[in-house]
Design a protein around this motif. Structure first.
Motif, mmCIF file in Angstrom:
data_model
loop_
_atom_site.group_PDB
_atom_site.id
_atom_site.type_symbol
_atom_site.label_atom_id
_atom_site.label_comp_id
_atom_site.label_asym_id
_atom_site.label_seq_id
_atom_site.Cartn_x
_atom_site.Cartn_y
_atom_site.Cartn_z
ATOM 1 N N ILE A 1 9.919 -6.480 -4.278
ATOM 2 C CA ILE A 1 8.537 -5.993 -4.186
ATOM 3 C C ILE A 1 7.866 -6.047 -5.546
ATOM 4 C CG2 ILE A 1 9.074 -4.422 -2.281
ATOM 5 C CD1 ILE A 1 8.881 -2.100 -4.365
ATOM 6 N N LYS A 2 6.532 -6.016 -5.501
ATOM 7 C CA LYS A 2 5.770 -5.793 -6.726
ATOM 8 C C LYS A 2 5.023 -4.478 -6.533
ATOM 9 C CE LYS A 2 5.011 -10.714 -7.687
ATOM 10 N NZ LYS A 2 5.904 -11.105 -8.787
ATOM 11 N N MET A 3 4.847 -3.749 -7.652
ATOM 12 C CA MET A 3 4.192 -2.446 -7.543
ATOM 13 C C MET A 3 3.410 -2.129 -8.809
ATOM 14 S SD MET A 3 7.682 -0.138 -7.956
ATOM 15 C CE MET A 3 6.853 1.430 -7.803
ATOM 16 N N THR A 4 2.420 -1.244 -8.657
ATOM 17 C CA THR A 4 1.691 -0.768 -9.838
ATOM 18 C C THR A 4 2.599 0.233 -10.568
ATOM 19 O OG1 THR A 4 0.724 1.085 -8.612
ATOM 20 C CG2 THR A 4 -0.525 -0.981 -8.663
ATOM 21 N N VAL A 5 2.249 0.492 -11.833
ATOM 22 C CA VAL A 5 3.047 1.439 -12.628
ATOM 23 C C VAL A 5 2.175 2.657 -12.896
ATOM 24 C CG1 VAL A 5 4.339 1.771 -14.774
ATOM 25 C CG2 VAL A 5 4.300 -0.473 -13.656
ATOM 26 N N ALA A 6 2.391 3.688 -12.109
ATOM 27 C CA ALA A 6 1.518 4.874 -12.194
ATOM 28 C C ALA A 6 1.766 5.650 -13.485
ATOM 29 C CB ALA A 6 1.756 5.770 -10.990
ATOM 30 N N ASN A 7 2.991 5.620 -13.969
ATOM 31 C CA ASN A 7 3.373 6.438 -15.113
ATOM 32 C C ASN A 7 4.253 5.631 -16.066
ATOM 33 O OD1 ASN A 7 4.163 8.386 -16.887
ATOM 34 N ND2 ASN A 7 5.046 9.766 -15.352
ATOM 35 N N PRO A 8 3.643 4.892 -16.998
ATOM 36 C CA PRO A 8 4.414 3.980 -17.865
ATOM 37 C C PRO A 8 5.548 4.663 -18.628
ATOM 38 C CG PRO A 8 2.059 3.613 -18.139
ATOM 39 C CD PRO A 8 2.207 4.844 -17.280
ATOM 40 N N ALA A 9 5.436 5.972 -18.858
ATOM 41 C CA ALA A 9 6.504 6.679 -19.584
ATOM 42 C C ALA A 9 7.830 6.601 -18.829
ATOM 43 C CB ALA A 9 6.106 8.143 -19.800
ATOM 44 N N GLU A 10 7.738 6.446 -17.508
ATOM 45 C CA GLU A 10 8.977 6.379 -16.718
ATOM 46 C C GLU A 10 9.821 5.153 -17.090
ATOM 47 O OE1 GLU A 10 7.432 6.399 -12.754
ATOM 48 O OE2 GLU A 10 7.745 8.555 -12.493
ATOM 49 N N LEU A 11 9.175 4.107 -17.610
ATOM 50 C CA LEU A 11 9.897 2.899 -18.014
ATOM 51 C C LEU A 11 10.925 3.209 -19.092
ATOM 52 C CD1 LEU A 11 7.581 -0.222 -18.498
ATOM 53 C CD2 LEU A 11 9.818 -0.162 -17.396
ATOM 54 N N ASP A 12 10.550 4.139 -19.982
ATOM 55 C CA ASP A 12 11.450 4.481 -21.092
ATOM 56 C C ASP A 12 12.719 5.164 -20.605
ATOM 57 O OD1 ASP A 12 8.610 5.407 -23.180
ATOM 58 O OD2 ASP A 12 9.522 3.457 -22.729
ATOM 59 N N GLU A 13 12.668 5.733 -19.408
ATOM 60 C CA GLU A 13 13.851 6.446 -18.885
ATOM 61 C C GLU A 13 14.884 5.484 -18.323
ATOM 62 O OE1 GLU A 13 12.209 9.065 -15.963
ATOM 63 O OE2 GLU A 13 10.729 9.877 -17.381
ATOM 64 N N LEU A 14 14.480 4.219 -18.144
ATOM 65 C CA LEU A 14 15.407 3.245 -17.549
ATOM 66 C C LEU A 14 16.281 2.602 -18.615
ATOM 67 C CD1 LEU A 14 12.947 1.524 -15.047
ATOM 68 C CD2 LEU A 14 14.526 3.416 -14.635
ATOM 69 N N GLY B 1 0.810 -1.219 0.000
ATOM 70 C CA GLY B 1 0.000 0.000 0.000
ATOM 71 C C GLY B 1 0.839 1.262 0.000
ATOM 72 N N THR B 2 2.126 1.128 0.288
ATOM 73 C CA THR B 2 3.013 2.311 0.288
ATOM 74 C C THR B 2 3.055 2.916 -1.109
ATOM 75 O OG1 THR B 2 4.388 1.238 1.955
ATOM 76 C CG2 THR B 2 5.330 3.138 0.831
ATOM 77 N N LYS B 3 2.882 4.230 -1.179
ATOM 78 C CA LYS B 3 2.961 4.905 -2.471
ATOM 79 C C LYS B 3 4.388 5.426 -2.653
ATOM 80 C CE LYS B 3 -1.823 6.233 -3.348
ATOM 81 N NZ LYS B 3 -2.449 5.385 -2.315
ATOM 82 N N LEU B 4 4.968 5.097 -3.786
ATOM 83 C CA LEU B 4 6.343 5.489 -4.050
ATOM 84 C C LEU B 4 6.416 6.374 -5.275
ATOM 85 C CD1 LEU B 4 8.046 1.971 -3.666
ATOM 86 C CD2 LEU B 4 8.106 3.846 -2.005
ATOM 87 N N SER B 5 7.279 7.382 -5.224
ATOM 88 C CA SER B 5 7.623 8.123 -6.437
ATOM 89 C C SER B 5 8.923 7.553 -6.944
ATOM 90 C CB SER B 5 7.811 9.605 -6.128
ATOM 91 O OG SER B 5 6.628 10.134 -5.611
ATOM 92 N N LYS B 6 9.162 7.726 -8.241
ATOM 93 C CA LYS B 6 10.443 7.275 -8.808
ATOM 94 C C LYS B 6 11.579 7.909 -8.008
ATOM 95 C CE LYS B 6 13.098 7.601 -13.042
ATOM 96 N NZ LYS B 6 13.173 7.031 -14.366
ATOM 97 N N PRO C 1 12.400 2.280 -8.881
ATOM 98 C CA PRO C 1 12.674 2.584 -10.290
ATOM 99 C C PRO C 1 11.565 3.410 -10.947
ATOM 100 C CG PRO C 1 12.459 0.193 -9.932
ATOM 101 C CD PRO C 1 12.132 0.851 -8.652
ATOM 102 N N LEU C 2 10.342 3.280 -10.396
ATOM 103 C CA LEU C 2 9.196 3.946 -11.011
ATOM 104 C C LEU C 2 8.299 4.510 -9.912
ATOM 105 C CD1 LEU C 2 7.961 1.206 -13.541
ATOM 106 C CD2 LEU C 2 9.499 3.108 -14.043
ATOM 107 N N SER C 3 7.283 5.262 -10.331
ATOM 108 C CA SER C 3 6.249 5.692 -9.389
ATOM 109 C C SER C 3 5.133 4.655 -9.404
ATOM 110 C CB SER C 3 5.692 7.055 -9.811
ATOM 111 O OG SER C 3 6.742 7.972 -9.975
ATOM 112 N N GLY C 4 4.589 4.373 -8.213
ATOM 113 C CA GLY C 4 3.503 3.404 -8.146
ATOM 114 C C GLY C 4 3.224 3.019 -6.708
ATOM 115 N N GLU C 5 2.377 2.021 -6.535
ATOM 116 C CA GLU C 5 1.986 1.593 -5.193
ATOM 117 C C GLU C 5 2.433 0.153 -4.985
ATOM 118 O OE1 GLU C 5 -2.055 2.619 -4.050
ATOM 119 O OE2 GLU C 5 -2.206 0.672 -3.019
ATOM 120 N N VAL C 6 2.974 -0.120 -3.807
ATOM 121 C CA VAL C 6 3.445 -1.470 -3.490
ATOM 122 C C VAL C 6 2.248 -2.407 -3.347
ATOM 123 C CG1 VAL C 6 4.741 -2.874 -1.826
ATOM 124 C CG2 VAL C 6 5.448 -0.519 -2.309
ATOM 125 N N THR C 7 2.237 -3.505 -4.117
ATOM 126 C CA THR C 7 1.129 -4.458 -4.051
ATOM 127 C C THR C 7 1.501 -5.740 -3.321
ATOM 128 O OG1 THR C 7 1.767 -5.381 -6.192
ATOM 129 C CG2 THR C 7 0.129 -3.607 -6.214
#
Lengths: 167, 390
Positions: free
Chosen positions: A139-152, A85-90, A109-115
């Motif tokens: 951990i597993k997490m949701t991907v709030a902003n898929p564009a951030e994946l391209d930055e990796l 449930g923790t919300k993380l920013s990149k 690595p990304l913004s999202g919520e820990v699942t």
């Protein structure tokens, strides 16, 4: 279908990981060309410059540390992981891995919520060393902003990055 | 052996490409998978293929071989060598029997600890001194300056820096492993005692029953030219594994032993550090060591802060973390800490205000912005196994 699946699975088998065998694979296209920012069905593993990796499947990212990182860290004896449930920013610090000699912080690595967090690590923190890309996921997490994946970094780019800092 | 003081001025080993000094076992470490790191101006193995944890546990269950050649080994010759030594350290050196050594402290005029070191009264005509690599330049300057002072007033004292390698063999199997290469009876050699003898065919080795792990162990000072040969003989026994700096640090912490630079330094007195046992009975009365007035005054009034051991569970306690008291107020700082491979919990050393320093006191430690409970614990954390001859 199967051919495409194989292509996508290709970069998942990192050549440096000691446990997994090298399968003969078709030549890879650069991952960026295969993925649109909306394609989160099964994405290639991407890496941060802090040696975390993330692999996204059906909108959920699985996060771990690279083989380079686990070797440098040494035997992991304790994992500090966030609550579900923790919300993380990149770039947010989301925990730490302790070896006998040092603690290493973990950065999202990304913004999202820990699942989900890997419950197996409580009793068996050494999984991070033995199987950093598979059973030692953190951990597993949701991907709030898929564009951030391209930055990796892609795996190839990450391999080059490691070489450059090893010298 | 040459008696020239100028030999000590030369670098002890030809530097590696990065300007780091190499021990005589450098090639052996690399050939056997040693992960080399810089330490105190030397290149040394951190660990080998088996990793830190296995190496640590192997030392407690069997026996490990450490290359500690980076430490400074100094020989002190001359009729006035004991007087010379006692002018710099806190211990009763004159009372040491032939072959007997002691841990002692170099102190300064403010009562601060300059280094911790082992001084042995050899049965030959010299004192044998082993001190920390990180303090080598500082120690040599102190020793040389005092020697020059005494020589100027007609005293007979000469220093020589030894070029020998130093190998530490530590663990419960050590006696069995080493006895096979010695004609001397190890059962007669007690903790902190030393002999010169032939080890596995290599003559002129000094074997001292001491170490930095808490286990029964020896440190073998061996001529550099034959150090690899001796190491390979020892490693030929399957029970013996190589161990590096990583295991050395976690082992000594479990044994409650200080690391100079972390747990003790020039800002700390022996009273605060809980090392008053190193002060000789005669010396306390005579007050004839550097900083005596400061140190003995602290003993009388009780030091305001004290070195303690801590244990905890959860994330490890590490150096520089704040130790908080009952009201959440900082009452101290951690100076060493790691997860204990033997105990399966975290251990640490630090300094806390005297009022909160009793064993069993519950405090908290700030680990990455969160507070975790920790308990003041008597040291050693893991029982020591020092050997006393019957």
């Amino acid at each position: 279908m199967a051919w495409r699946a194989l292509r996508r699975v290709g970069p998942v088998l990192a050549p440096r990981c000691p446990r997994l065998p090298r399968l003969p694979l078709p030549p890879r296209e650069p991952a960026a060309r295969r993925l649109g920012t909306s394609s989160l069905l099964l994405a290639a593993r991407k890496f941060t410059d802090k040696h975390e990796w993330i692999s996204v499947e059906n909108g959920i990212g699985t996060v771990g540390i690279s083989n380079f990182a686990q070797e440098a860290l040494g035997d992991v004896v304790y994992c500090s992981l966030p609550e579900v449930g923790t919300k993380l920013s990149k770039h947010d610090e989301f925990g730490a891995l302790e070896s006998v000699k040092a603690a290493s912080e973990l950065y999202s690595p990304l913004s999202g919520e820990v699942t989900e967090i890997n419950a197996a690590l409580a009793d068996n923190p050494g999984l991070v060393n033995k199987s950093c890309y598979k059973d030692g996921w953190l951990i597993k997490m949701t991907v709030a902003n898929p564009a951030e994946l391209d930055e990796l970094m892609t795996e190839d780019a990450y391999e080059k990055y490691i070489k450059s800092i090893e010298d | 052996m040459l008696r020239a003081g100028c030999r000590a001025a030369l670098p002890r080993r030809p530097p590696g490409s990065e300007g780091l000094k190499q021990t005589p076992l450098d090639a052996l470490h690399r050939a056997r998978g040693g992960r080399m790191v810089p330490f105190a101006g030397w290149t040394l193995p951190l660990h080998y293929g088996q990793g830190h944890l296995q190496s640590h546990l192997h030392t407690r269950r069997h026996c490990s071989l450490f290359d500690v050649s980076h430490m400074l080994q100094t020989l002190v010759y001359g009729r006035d060598r004991v007087r010379f030594m006692e002018s710099l350290v806190v211990g009763d050196i004159a009372e040491l029997k032939p072959g007997q050594g002691t841990l002692t402290l170099l102190t300064n005029e403010r009562g601060g600890i300059m280094d911790d070191l082992i001084v042995t009264n050899t049965s030959e005509d010299h004192l044998y001194v082993v001190s920390n690599a990180a303090c080598a330049d500082k120690d040599l300057a102190i020793l040389r300056d005092r020697a020059a002072q005494l020589q100027a007033t007609g005293s007979d004292v000469h220093l020589e820096v030894s070029d020998n390698a130093l190998l530490a063999l530590q663990g419960p199997s050590m006696a069995r492993v080493l006895q096979a290469g010695l004609s001397d009876d190890l059962a007669k050699l007690s903790f902190m005692n030393s002999i010169t003898t032939t080890v596995f065919g290599v003559p002129g080795c000094r074997v001292t029953r001491c170490g930095y792990t808490g286990e029964d162990g020896v440190e073998i000072s061996v001529p550099a030219a034959r150090a690899v040969e001796l190491a390979e003989q020892l490693l030929g026994v399957p029970d013996v594994w190589l161990a590096g700096l990583a295991a050395r640090d976690s082992l000594r912490l479990e044994a409650g032993l200080c690391l100079y630079g972390n747990d003790i330094d020039e800002t700390v007195t022996p009273a605060e550090a809980g090392l008053m046992w190193t002060l000789g009975k005669r010396r306390r009365v005579a007050m004839d060591f550097p900083g005596a007035a400061v140190i003995m005054a602290q003993v009388k009034e009780k030091p305001r802060r004290r070195r303690v051991g801590l244990t905890s569970v959860g994330p490890a306690i590490r150096p520089h973390m704040a130790i908080l008291g009952p009201e959440g107020r900082p009452v101290g700082t951690v100076t060493s800490g790691c997860p204990s491979p033997c105990l399966g919990k975290n251990i640490a050393m630090g300094y806390v205000e005297a009022a909160h320093s009793r064993a069993g006191t519950e405090l908290t430690v700030e680990v990455r912005k969160k507070q975790h409970p920790a308990v003041i614990t008597k040291m050693p954390f893991v029982p020591t196994q020092y050997y006393m001859a019957k």
